[in-house]
Scaffold this motif. Structure first.
Motif, short mmCIF file in Angstrom:
data_model
loop_
_atom_site.label_atom_id
_atom_site.label_comp_id
_atom_site.label_asym_id
_atom_site.label_seq_id
_atom_site.Cartn_x
_atom_site.Cartn_y
_atom_site.Cartn_z
N ILE A 48 53.69 4.00 -3.38
CA ILE A 48 52.26 3.70 -3.23
C ILE A 48 51.83 3.91 -1.79
N GLU A 49 52.62 3.42 -0.84
CA GLU A 49 52.27 3.56 0.57
C GLU A 49 52.26 5.04 0.98
N SER A 50 53.22 5.80 0.50
CA SER A 50 53.29 7.23 0.79
C SER A 50 52.05 7.95 0.25
N TRP A 51 51.68 7.62 -0.99
CA TRP A 51 50.50 8.25 -1.58
C TRP A 51 49.22 7.87 -0.83
N LYS A 52 49.13 6.63 -0.37
CA LYS A 52 47.94 6.21 0.39
C LYS A 52 47.85 7.00 1.70
N GLN A 53 48.99 7.24 2.34
CA GLN A 53 48.99 8.03 3.58
C GLN A 53 48.57 9.48 3.29
N THR A 54 49.05 9.99 2.16
CA THR A 54 48.66 11.35 1.77
C THR A 54 47.15 11.43 1.53
N ALA A 55 46.61 10.45 0.81
CA ALA A 55 45.16 10.42 0.54
C ALA A 55 44.38 10.33 1.85
N ALA A 56 44.85 9.52 2.78
CA ALA A 56 44.18 9.39 4.08
C ALA A 56 44.24 10.72 4.83
N ARG A 57 45.38 11.41 4.74
CA ARG A 57 45.52 12.71 5.41
C ARG A 57 44.58 13.74 4.78
N TYR A 58 44.38 13.67 3.48
CA TYR A 58 43.44 14.58 2.83
C TYR A 58 42.01 14.35 3.34
N ASP A 59 41.69 13.11 3.67
CA ASP A 59 40.35 12.80 4.17
C ASP A 59 40.15 13.28 5.60
N SER A 60 41.17 13.07 6.45
CA SER A 60 41.04 13.50 7.84
C SER A 60 42.40 13.88 8.38
N ASN B 44 43.24 20.37 11.44
CA ASN B 44 41.82 20.69 11.23
C ASN B 44 41.54 21.02 9.76
N GLU B 45 42.34 20.41 8.86
CA GLU B 45 42.21 20.73 7.44
C GLU B 45 41.99 19.52 6.56
N GLY B 46 41.59 18.39 7.13
CA GLY B 46 41.16 17.26 6.31
C GLY B 46 39.75 17.51 5.81
N ARG B 47 39.32 16.72 4.85
CA ARG B 47 37.97 16.91 4.29
C ARG B 47 36.91 16.82 5.37
N ARG B 48 37.02 15.84 6.26
CA ARG B 48 36.03 15.70 7.34
C ARG B 48 35.98 16.95 8.20
#
Length: 186
Positions: free
Chosen positions: A91-103, A108-112
């Motif tokens: 769960i913690e690993s996936w949360k970090q991945t989701a956060a990385r996808y956001d920023s 320079n490849e996060g959603r932001r």
């Protein structure tokens, strides 16, 4: 008939020189417009690609967040400590991945970052399109100026040469505007 050609009057020579200068400016305008058009297309493609990447990151992030939520629900019913520990780490690993996808500033490849890059490409596309529009109008004015100036030679009406020169100057002014202030005026 004698073997020599008649030389054009001094006025016709000046009009011919005007036509040559207008043709030269027309060539520059066509080159500038072509370059601006190519840049507008390239920046449009870049923006589209960046928005597609943004969408892919959004989908991936949503998938990972959904998996986190499902595993958190599942975790509530697990009593085995080793299994709970493994699930919590996942769960913690996936949360970090989701956060990385956001920023993800380092790549320079996060959603932001992708959204900002796409907006920059759109802005550069719009500037190039404005530049192309002004070069197109300048080219049209220069073509009309050449035709009108040519008519001055045929008809001998000096006002046509002055009109051609005026249109040519306006076309050149638009070329300068296209190059240095493409979003000014219209």
């Amino acid at each position: 008939m004698s073997g020599h050609q008649e030389t054009p009057e001094g006025g016709n020579k000046r009009i011919a020189l005007l036509i040559a200068l207008l043709a030269l400016m027309l060539a520059f305008s066509e080159i500038g417009g072509g370059n601006a058009e190519q840049e507008a297309v390239a920046k449009n493609i870049e923006a589209s690609n960046l928005w597609a990447f943004f969408q892919a990151k959004t989908i991936r992030g949503t998938t990972v967040r959904t998996a986190v939520e499902a595993m958190e629900v599942e975790l509530a019913g697990v009593t085995d400590e080793a299994a709970r520990d493994r699930m919590s780490k996942r769960i913690e690993s996936w949360k970090q991945t989701a956060a990385r996808y956001d920023s993800e500033p380092e790549t320079n490849e996060g959603r932001r970052e992708l959204a900002a890059r796409a907006k920059e490409a759109e802005a550069r596309r719009d500037i190039a399109a404005a530049r192309d529009d002004k070069f197109d109008i300048a080219s049209g004015l220069l073509q009309i100026a050449i035709v009108i100036s040519s008519a001055a030679i045929i008809t001998g009406v000096g006002l046509l040469a002055w009109t051609g020169a005026g249109l040519g100057l306006f076309g050149i002014a638009l070329m300068v505007l296209a190059q240095f202030a493409p979003t000014a005026l219209f």
